[in-house]
Design a protein around this motif. Sequence first.
Motif, short mmCIF file in Angstrom:
data_model
loop_
_atom_site.label_atom_id
_atom_site.label_comp_id
_atom_site.label_asym_id
_atom_site.label_seq_id
_atom_site.Cartn_x
_atom_site.Cartn_y
_atom_site.Cartn_z
N ILE A 196 31.19 68.99 56.62
CA ILE A 196 31.29 68.64 55.61
C ILE A 196 29.83 69.28 55.27
CG2 ILE A 196 30.68 66.51 54.23
CD1 ILE A 196 33.19 64.89 56.17
N PHE A 197 28.81 69.09 55.66
CA PHE A 197 27.24 69.33 55.51
C PHE A 197 27.58 71.52 55.04
CE2 PHE A 197 23.43 70.13 54.20
CZ PHE A 197 22.37 69.34 53.52
N ASP A 198 27.73 71.98 55.79
CA ASP A 198 27.98 73.37 56.22
C ASP A 198 28.65 73.20 54.57
OD1 ASP A 198 27.73 75.73 56.81
OD2 ASP A 198 28.89 75.49 58.68
N MET A 199 29.99 73.14 54.05
CA MET A 199 30.23 73.19 53.36
C MET A 199 29.37 72.95 52.15
SD MET A 199 33.47 71.07 52.74
CE MET A 199 33.78 70.63 54.48
N MET A 200 28.61 71.92 52.04
CA MET A 200 28.56 71.35 50.84
C MET A 200 26.59 72.03 51.20
SD MET A 200 27.87 67.24 50.78
CE MET A 200 26.75 67.28 49.77
N SER A 201 25.75 72.42 52.19
CA SER A 201 25.31 73.62 51.83
C SER A 201 25.35 74.97 51.15
CB SER A 201 24.64 73.86 53.30
OG SER A 201 23.14 74.68 53.37
N LEU A 224 30.63 70.03 44.40
CA LEU A 224 30.76 69.22 45.30
C LEU A 224 30.60 67.52 45.19
CD1 LEU A 224 26.79 71.23 44.79
CD2 LEU A 224 27.96 70.14 46.64
N ARG A 225 31.03 67.22 44.02
CA ARG A 225 31.74 65.96 43.47
C ARG A 225 32.77 66.08 43.93
NH1 ARG A 225 30.16 67.68 38.19
NH2 ARG A 225 32.58 68.06 37.93
N SER A 226 33.57 66.91 44.59
CA SER A 226 35.39 66.16 45.27
C SER A 226 34.82 66.18 46.58
CB SER A 226 35.82 67.76 45.17
OG SER A 226 36.59 68.04 46.11
N ILE A 228 32.19 65.36 47.93
CA ILE A 228 30.85 63.54 48.24
C ILE A 228 32.07 62.42 48.68
CG2 ILE A 228 29.78 62.47 47.26
CD1 ILE A 228 28.50 64.87 45.98
N HIS A 229 32.89 62.76 47.26
CA HIS A 229 34.01 61.69 46.95
C HIS A 229 35.32 61.29 48.33
CE1 HIS A 229 36.89 59.14 45.61
NE2 HIS A 229 37.83 60.01 45.95
N SER A 230 35.96 62.50 49.02
CA SER A 230 36.37 62.80 50.42
C SER A 230 35.90 62.99 50.87
CB SER A 230 36.88 64.38 49.99
OG SER A 230 38.25 64.65 49.02
N ALA A 231 34.99 63.43 51.18
CA ALA A 231 33.57 62.86 52.06
C ALA A 231 33.85 61.20 52.70
CB ALA A 231 32.51 63.31 53.00
N LYS A 232 33.83 60.21 51.77
CA LYS A 232 33.36 59.42 52.12
C LYS A 232 34.89 58.12 52.19
CE LYS A 232 29.74 58.49 49.10
NZ LYS A 232 29.15 57.84 47.55
N ARG A 244 41.47 65.16 53.12
CA ARG A 244 41.17 66.30 54.59
C ARG A 244 42.02 67.01 53.86
NH1 ARG A 244 39.20 63.65 59.51
NH2 ARG A 244 38.67 65.31 60.35
N SER A 245 42.69 67.04 53.24
CA SER A 245 43.26 67.76 52.12
C SER A 245 41.97 69.04 51.40
CB SER A 245 44.35 68.35 52.39
OG SER A 245 44.91 67.63 51.11
N ASN A 246 41.80 67.96 50.89
CA ASN A 246 40.52 68.35 49.79
C ASN A 246 39.00 68.79 50.30
OD1 ASN A 246 42.45 67.27 47.63
ND2 ASN A 246 41.34 65.45 47.79
N LEU A 247 38.90 68.77 51.49
CA LEU A 247 37.63 68.84 52.24
C LEU A 247 38.75 70.29 52.45
CD1 LEU A 247 36.16 65.53 54.31
CD2 LEU A 247 35.65 66.97 52.29
N MET A 248 39.67 70.60 53.45
CA MET A 248 38.95 72.10 53.74
C MET A 248 39.95 72.89 52.50
SD MET A 248 42.86 72.81 56.10
CE MET A 248 42.55 72.22 58.16
N TRP A 249 40.46 72.20 51.71
CA TRP A 249 40.67 73.88 50.99
C TRP A 249 39.28 73.70 50.07
CZ3 TRP A 249 42.43 77.36 50.25
CH2 TRP A 249 42.15 78.37 48.46
N SER A 250 38.04 72.26 49.84
CA SER A 250 37.22 72.93 49.45
C SER A 250 35.64 73.65 50.54
CB SER A 250 35.91 71.36 49.72
OG SER A 250 36.66 70.73 48.26
#
Length: 389
Positions: A196-201, A224-226, A228-232, A244-250
């Motif tokens: 998660i932080f890798d993708m944010m970085s 980034l907003r997506s 942050i929300h999906s991580a929580k 998890r799908s939002n994180l994967m595509w982000s």
Amino acid sequence: MNLDFTYQNPTTIYFGKDSLDNLERELENYGDTIMLAYGRSSIKKIGLYDQVISILEESGKKIVELAGIMPNPTYAKVQEGVNLVRENSVDLILAVGGGSVIDCAKGISVSAYCEKDPWKKYWLDFEAVDNKIVPVGSILTLAGTGSEMNGGSVITNDEMKLKMGRVFPAEVNPKFSILNPEYTYSLPEYQMLSGIFDMMSHLMESYFSGKDDVTTDYLIEGLLRSIIHSAKVALKDPKNYEARSNLMWSSTLAMNPLMGLSKTQDWQVHMIEHQLGAYTDCAHGMGLAAVSLPYYRKIYKDGLDKFVRFATQVWGIEEEGKSKEELALAGIDALEAFIRECGIVTNLKDLGATEEMLAKIANSTVILGGYRKLSSEEILDILKTAYDA
């Protein structure tokens, strides 16, 4: 969009719960010999290994296995794969795993028929790829690097204590990538958070650059907003498919060249972390988090307006009653609060660094410069701050 650009992305993405159904049809496009590249035991634990082997066998393919690819793939592992490709005339490298497995596969792809020393040619001298490339396909099991839809390959040379990244031309991209968010369910929380932080970085490295108003920045803010929300959500419910799908595509979009179009970009945080990883073998995303906070606090005044925008547009911080500097720092504080809320590591000691390593890491870091080009001494100060965090 003031900077000219050319954008090409030839990777076919199959996304969703039934995405593996497309593998058999993709295999028809390649010869008889497939190298199956993967990590250690995770794909076997979730049953994916058996599924892939079954599809390969039913397709009449000869299978050559390269197992044991480590989280920070080494040049020695690339060379092992190169030997297998040459000995077996491999027609396709099928990487099943996270970004490290896919990075290693791409490293093998460009190195297998290179007549020079591939490490020097491609990762040190950044020469053009002028030899035969072995095509790569991927099945993703960890969201973070975006390697499934880019030409990036980060490889560690243990002997030289160098971790170097190279973004190859689009021809080196995976020809196809299969993304099923359910494959990420079994990941330990630590690995999920690192990704998660890798993708944010990846997004912030592009975002914190330039002083113009480009479409790319608006896309980055939304992603980034997506995240942050999906991580929580994913932290509370690791099997929440939507999160998890939002994180994967982000993640896929975050390190797609699309998010750097018409941007000067920075990448200094990554350069520091690469050398941190070369010395400690730490989880990439965790190292990025530890370095990012002191780095941004050192350079924010040089890109003040963008840091203000980060605070207001990503974190929703109200402008009223605050100076630009107060807003910028509030945005960095919000990033730190998110990091700590999630349980992401911020202390280099927890990542295996010792005080004696810090100067070596600083002195071997590639200095690029974004809003401001740092000295090795300033990088050492950042590392010391992260060491005592």
